[in-house]
Design an enzyme around this catalytic site. Structure first.
Site, PDB file in Angstrom:
ATOM      1  N   CYS A  18       0.950  -1.287   0.130  1.00 44.47           N
ATOM      2  CA  CYS A  18       0.010  -0.072  -0.095  1.00 44.47           C
ATOM      3  C   CYS A  18       0.922   1.297   0.063  1.00 44.47           C
ATOM      4  O   CYS A  18       2.084   1.145   0.216  1.00 44.47           O
ATOM      5  CB  CYS A  18      -0.812  -0.026   1.199  1.00 44.47           C
ATOM      6  SG  CYS A  18       0.083   0.162   2.955  1.00 44.47           S
ATOM      7  N   CYS A  43      -7.987   7.365  24.215  1.00 45.53           N
ATOM      8  CA  CYS A  43      -7.612   6.302  23.500  1.00 45.53           C
ATOM      9  C   CYS A  43      -8.431   6.160  22.126  1.00 45.53           C
ATOM     10  O   CYS A  43      -9.675   6.109  22.162  1.00 45.53           O
ATOM     11  CB  CYS A  43      -8.284   5.347  24.373  1.00 45.53           C
ATOM     12  SG  CYS A  43      -7.841   3.591  23.953  1.00 45.53           S
ATOM     13  N   ASP A  64     -14.630   1.951 -22.129  1.00 48.46           N
ATOM     14  CA  ASP A  64     -14.434   1.519 -23.486  1.00 48.46           C
ATOM     15  C   ASP A  64     -15.682   1.157 -24.263  1.00 48.46           C
ATOM     16  O   ASP A  64     -16.800   1.085 -23.590  1.00 48.46           O
ATOM     17  CB  ASP A  64     -13.540   0.258 -23.212  1.00 48.46           C
ATOM     18  CG  ASP A  64     -13.120  -0.549 -24.423  1.00 48.46           C
ATOM     19  OD1 ASP A  64     -12.946  -0.006 -25.504  1.00 48.46           O
ATOM     20  OD2 ASP A  64     -13.331  -1.699 -24.302  1.00 48.46           O
TER      21      ASP A  64
END
Length: 771
Positions: A24, A373, A417
């Protein structure tokens, strides 16, 4: 340790690696940051799509071994690559191309291991509650080992607040406050996400190998004494003469010296019917010879032919994509250190500046740490992405990762396309024009001649006659193919041929007024053939690759979503305009793969672009677009290169993908607001002393539950109904177009040549037979 192969002088300090496990943009950014900090390192180029790394290194300042050690510390396996000036990518024929079971990969084993430990912990909570907490803690700590190492290595190498850092802090914080179960689940979900990214990246890399497999391995070279010998294609030189038999693939780009035939150029140009080739015509590598024997003079070597260039277009397009940082990664760079700093200030500032009670403010500072947190924040994005991906998969919308799903929602333009994407990818009979007799009689005679044909036009003619229930006459002796001209057979009435208008014109048998009809058919993008009987033109038959049944609806839905629709096709201008007018979208025609790539670049200047295609010739454009989408029935290369796929071959699927992406992005924003909003509220109550540590724990746990439940709503995703799209869906240019029934399940990934004149069009459209 294997020595790194170097290029020959003067590039003596360029190192090249394959970096396994780099899946990634975050991986690429981490590696770039780390290597740029090494003394003497420069020109660091990381392509995570291909798992490639190159850099220039002053070995007097930093030894090569230090580069390998740095990559290992970051959690990647580096394998040196020898420099090769050939255009074909390294490693695709060897072990690099071999597929490995997912359970055998490092990330796959990690997911299975953490999942097994998590299952044991769940069992312990049900049957041995006293052991549950210890089981969850053990699961968390074991799962954190590889991520923690990578977080520490990244911190030492210039990426202190990576996604691994954020996840590790969240898990350790959850354990510290007693939420070990939540911590274990966070670690497991993160491991699954990493694994899925790895799978998607590997599938994309497999597309390049599929491209190379199109090339033949040997070529039949004709020597000066006219003997023919087989040589590896990589040994071909410019000027060599090769013999291409019917059924063979052309070994490299070249020029026809002798022979007439028709070539299936589907892999390269997207021709919708085989293209007639004769002396002086150009042929492309990997094209399939359909009929006659050709002698071809090689004009490009295997390293520089059309397919090799397409391979490099795919590589460069994948590498040119700017790294897209995940939302949580970007935010964590500021959120985590800011939260820690705020907690420290709450603990120390009031006592030091105002003489407040230390115990009270330390307590409130600890509550702030618990509120801060980031468990809910960590889950907010991947939970929404996972639900969105699952919802799409249920509807046949395959998206290869969260980055592609996010990008789809912001596209300004969708480029299609034509052949096999907006159209069914096969010719169908559209018109029968009788000059003598009736239409059924003309079609029956043509079907008799074409019976047994393997040519797409011939198959379509026979299928249309059978669909009408016509009695197809018997031929005497079978049909005879005249390459480049017509196919002829003897019937009871005499010799009947089905051939090109050019052939009929050269024979002087076209009646008055028929040319205008041929021009009209060509203007509609149709391929016409002339049926003759005893040297008299008795009729015309026109065929065209028709739009998919839902193509007009798909274009209309995109317009209703505010997305521009454009058709990019290698087909001729007339055929492209005929389809575009029927569907109500723009068209750019006669584009080879490099021209499609340039068109994508132009469209991206106006905003993100999605490219939808199904052919090998679409692969570079699919890779270059902001997000590439393949039709499910397309070629393997298109499917592997694309970021998403429409498994049900429905054009409306692209609009559904956009809707799904926008729903997912909205869900992510809602999750972030929930996670941060609750923390903001509890932070305010903590500062005034009304929040206890248990309430602080509840703030994070409650936010996590709410975020997860909100993400699960995406599983009920339903696309917007067509009738709700508004006036845009009812625009005159987007009228629903219903093609004829599929005659034979045919498939042709080719495009018809430019019918700039009737004769030029027909010369490339007439049938071919292999006997």
């Amino acid at each position: 340790m294997a020595a790194v192969a170097k290029v020959d002088a003067p590039e003596t300090d360029t190192l090249r690696f394959r970096v396994e496990g780099m899946d990634c943009s975050a991986c690429a950014l981490k590696i770039e940051n780390a290597l740029k900090r090494l003394p003497g390192a420069s020109e660091v180029n990381v392509n995570y799509g291909l798992e490639r790394l190159s850099l220039r290194l002053d070995e007097d300042r930093t030894p090569r071994a230090a580069v390998e050690a740095k990559l290992r510390a970051l959690g990647y396996t580096a394998r040196p690559l020898a420099y090769d000036d050939a255009r074909v990518p390294e490693g695709i024929h060897g072990e690099d191309g071999a597929e490995q079971g997912w359970w055998r990969t490092r990330k796959g084993r990690l997911v299975l291991g953490i999942g097994a430990l998590l299952g044991v912990a769940f069992g312990a909570s049900a049957f041995a509650p006293s052991l549950a907490q210890a089981s969850y803690v053990a699961t968390t700590l074991v799962g954190l080992v590889p991520f923690g190492r990578r977080a520490l290595a990244g911190a030492r190498s210039g990426t202190p607040f990576s996604i691994e850092t954020l996840m590790s802090v969240a898990a350790v914080g959850a354990v510290a406050i007693g939420a070990a179960q939540e911590a274990a689940v966070v670690v497991f979900l993160f491991a699954v996400g990493e694994f899925l990214e790895s799978v998607a990246a590997g599938r994309a890399r497999a597309g390049i190998a599929a491209l190379v497999r199109l090339l033949p391995r040997v070529a039949r070279v004709e020597d000066r004494d006219e003997t023919v010998r087989e040589v590896p294609v990589e040994h071909l030189s410019v000027g060599d003469v090769v013999v291409v038999r019917p059924g063979d693939r052309v070994p490299s780009d070249g020029e026809v010296l002798d022979g007439d035939s028709e070539l299936d150029e589907a892999p390269v140009t997207g021709e919708s019917v085989p293209v007639a080739k004769g002396v002086g015509d150009t042929v492309y590598a990997a094209s399939v010879n359909a009929s006659g024997v050709l002698r071809v003079r090689i004009t490009r070597t295997a390293a520089d032919n059309t397919i090799a260039r397409i391979i490099h277009l795919v590589e460069e397009a994948q590498g040119s994509k700017a790294p897209t940082a995940r939302l949580i990664d970007r935010f964590s760079a500021y959120y985590t250190p800011a939260a820690m700093a705020v907690a420290v200030l709450i603990m120390t500032a009031p006592p030091v500046l105002f003489g407040a009670d230390w115990y009270t403010w330390i307590y409130r500072g600890l509550a702030t740490l618990l509120i801060a947190c980031p468990c809910a924040l960590v889950i907010s994005t991947p939970a929404a992405i996972a639900s969105g991906l699952a919802a799409g998969a249920r509807r046949g919308l395959l998206v290869k990762g969260g980055a592609a799903l996010e990008t789809l929602g912001g596209v300004a333009t969708v480029a299609f396309d034509k052949t096999g994407t907006l159209t069914v990818g096969q010719p169908r009979l559209t018109d029968v024009v009788a000059v003598e007799g009736g239409e059924d009689d003309i079609l029956a005679k043509a079907a008799a001649v074409e019976r047994g044909s393997s040519h797409p036009l011939g198959l379509a003619i026979v299928a249309a006659a059978e669909q009408r229930g016509l009695a197809i006459p018997r031929t005497f002796g079978g049909g005879v193919a005249l390459p480049g001209r017509a196919v002829k057979a003897r019937l009871r009435e005499g010799f009947v041929s089905v051939g090109s208008p050019r052939d009929a014109a050269e024979r002087g048998i076209l009646p008055e007024g028929i040319l205008a009809r041929l021009e009209a058919l060509a203007a509609e993008g149709k391929t016409a053939v002339v049926v003759t009987l005893a040297d008299r033109a008795v009729g015309l038959i026109a065929l065209r690759d028709e739009p998919r049944e839902d193509a007009a609806e798909g274009v209309a839905r995109l317009k209703a979503l505010g997305v521009r629709a454009v058709m990019l096709t290698g087909d001729n201008r007339r055929a492209a305009d005929g389809i575009a007018d029927a569907l109500g979208l723009e068209a750019k025609a006669e584009l080879l793969p490099d021209a499609k790539l340039a068109a994508i670049g132009e469209l991206r200047a106006a905003g993100p672009v999605a490219m939808v295609g199904d052919g090998i010739n679409d692969a570079p454009a699919l890779a270059a677009a902001s997000v590439g989408v393949a039709m499910g029935g397309g070629t393997d290369v298109a499917l592997e290169t694309a970021d998403a796929a429409l498994l049900r071959n429905r054009v409306v699927g692209i609009a559904e993908l956009v809707e799904l992406s926008r729903a997912t992005l909205l869900n992510i924003r809602q999750n972030v607001v929930i996670a941060l909003g609750l923390k903001g509220v509890f932070l305010a109550t903590t500062l005034v002393g009304t929040t206890s540590l248990w309430m602080a724990i509840l703030a994070d746990t409650g936010a996590t539950v709410l975020v997860t439940m909100n993400a699960l709503r995406l599983l009920r995703f339903r696309p917007q109904a067509t009738e709700d799209l508004g006036a845009a869906a009812a625009s005159p240019g987007a009228a629903h177009y219903t093609p004829n029934q599929d005659p034979a399940g045919l498939r042709a990934h080719q495009r018809s040549a430019d019918p700039r004149s009737v004769t030029a069009s027909a010369a490339r459209a007439q049938p071919s037979h292999r006997r």
